[in-house]
Motif scaffolding. Structure first.
Motif, mmCIF file in Angstrom:
data_model
loop_
_atom_site.group_PDB
_atom_site.id
_atom_site.type_symbol
_atom_site.label_atom_id
_atom_site.label_comp_id
_atom_site.label_asym_id
_atom_site.label_seq_id
_atom_site.Cartn_x
_atom_site.Cartn_y
_atom_site.Cartn_z
ATOM 1 N N MET A 3 10.960 6.149 4.387
ATOM 2 C CA MET A 3 11.104 7.173 3.357
ATOM 3 C C MET A 3 12.579 7.425 3.096
ATOM 4 O O MET A 3 13.382 7.519 4.036
ATOM 5 C CB MET A 3 10.441 8.495 3.772
ATOM 6 C CG MET A 3 8.942 8.481 3.734
ATOM 7 S SD MET A 3 8.246 10.157 3.906
ATOM 8 C CE MET A 3 8.464 10.788 2.223
ATOM 9 N N CYS A 49 8.701 15.621 4.507
ATOM 10 C CA CYS A 49 8.968 16.393 3.287
ATOM 11 C C CYS A 49 9.140 17.878 3.611
ATOM 12 O O CYS A 49 10.018 18.545 3.049
ATOM 13 C CB CYS A 49 7.835 16.209 2.280
ATOM 14 S SG CYS A 49 7.848 14.621 1.430
ATOM 15 N N VAL A 58 7.140 13.232 -4.096
ATOM 16 C CA VAL A 58 7.173 11.905 -3.476
ATOM 17 C C VAL A 58 6.630 10.880 -4.459
ATOM 18 O O VAL A 58 5.602 11.108 -5.106
ATOM 19 C CB VAL A 58 6.311 11.856 -2.191
ATOM 20 C CG1 VAL A 58 6.288 10.446 -1.603
ATOM 21 C CG2 VAL A 58 6.807 12.852 -1.167
ATOM 22 N N TYR A 63 5.334 6.980 -4.208
ATOM 23 C CA TYR A 63 4.946 6.032 -3.171
ATOM 24 C C TYR A 63 4.602 4.673 -3.780
ATOM 25 O O TYR A 63 4.219 4.569 -4.951
ATOM 26 C CB TYR A 63 3.751 6.565 -2.375
ATOM 27 C CG TYR A 63 2.497 6.772 -3.208
ATOM 28 C CD1 TYR A 63 1.555 5.756 -3.358
ATOM 29 C CD2 TYR A 63 2.258 7.984 -3.853
ATOM 30 C CE1 TYR A 63 0.416 5.941 -4.124
ATOM 31 C CE2 TYR A 63 1.127 8.179 -4.622
ATOM 32 C CZ TYR A 63 0.211 7.149 -4.754
ATOM 33 O OH TYR A 63 -0.914 7.342 -5.531
#
Length: 291
Positions: free
Chosen positions: A89, A121, A129, A131
């Motif tokens: 991430m 987060c 986010v 993804y």
């Protein structure tokens, strides 16, 4: 098969930026600089998308250029399965990479990795986010929806389809870079890129190129067009190496740009992938949206 220990010059307390600049000045060959000084072993490989020297210039670029980071808080999430690959991430605040996480999915499942993404987060106070929705990430939306249903503070999960269509298809892919593709600047995004993944990697390339020129030549660019990697990030040197391993070329059938993230002898660039997702261009917003 052979365990290799790499020791970067920035980890040597006897060396500083002045040493690096002087050393580079005394070496005429940029390939030697890249391979022997920057540990960029792919420097002589044809078609490197983001040269290591551009990435090196972006370390602490916000400090060098006196930019106070502001703008979007957006995380990019590259999802792996329970095998040898890893999840990653990247947490982006405007042009600054605020945090970088990587973990193994071994002995767990995709749902557990999505839960960990929520945890990170929360720690970083990020509400958004994007993804990787191709392949393993296809089920992430459902997992995120299930987890959000049990929370009071929602975190929005949006898909990034690397195999999908480009965004802003009629825009110019050379809007602020001096890059050229066979000297042709008349092509649009949909003419130039094979898919959204190629477009996202190219957009990050442009950021590093602009940052390099701003640092080394004093060229003025809008601050929002740059990128900065703080040297306080965990394992940021691995990120730098991953960014410079990717190559690009043309599709033999359409002539559109494609990227190869894993040239021979390299591993999946998980951290770099998460960065690219975090910085992937978003569609232009209709002004009437806010009215």
């Amino acid at each position: 098969k052979i365990s290799v220990f790499s020791f970067h010059w920035t980890q040597d307390p006897r060396k500083d930026q002045a040493w690096y600049d002087k050393t580079c000045h005394n070496i005429d060959d940029p390939v030697i600089i890249a391979q022997e000084i920057d540990l960029d072993y792919s420097a002589s490989v044809e078609g490197i998308l983001i040269p290591a020297i551009w990435v090196q210039a972006a370390v602490n670029a916000h400090i060098k250029l006196g930019i106070h980071p502001s703008g979007i808080l957006k995380a990019g999430f590259d999802i792996a399965d329970d095998g040898k690959d890893k999840c990653a991430m990247c947490f982006r605040h405007g042009i600054l990479i605020e945090d970088l996480k990587e973990w193994s999915g071994k002995n767990s499942d995709i749902y557990a990795s999505v839960e960990k993404a929520f945890q990170y987060c929360d720690e970083n106070k990020y509400p958004l986010v994007y993804y990787d929705a191709d392949g393993l990430g296809a089920g992430c939306r459902g997992d995120a929806k299930n987890i959000n249903s049990k929370r009071t503070k929602q975190i929005k999960f949006n898909p990034f389809w690397g195999s999908g269509a480009v965004v802003n298809p009629t825009a110019n892919p050379f809007n602020y870079s001096n890059d050229q593709w066979d000297g042709d600047k008349g092509r649009t995004n949909e003419d130039f890129f094979a898919n959204a993944k190629a477009q996202a990697w190219w957009d990050v390339r442009k950021r590093f190129h602009a940052t390099y020129r701003a640092i080394t030549e004093g060229t003025v660019y809008p601050a929002d067009d740059l990128i900065s990697i703080p040297d306080t990030l965990p394992d940021y040197k691995k990120l730098m190496i991953e960014l410079s391993q990717v190559t690009y070329g043309q599709s033999p059938s359409s002539g559109k740009m494609l990227v190869n993230k894993m040239p021979d002898g390299t591993k999946s660039p998980n951290k770099a992938d998460s960065l690219v997702i975090a910085f992937a261009p978003l569609p232009k917003v209709n002004p009437g949206f806010f009215s």
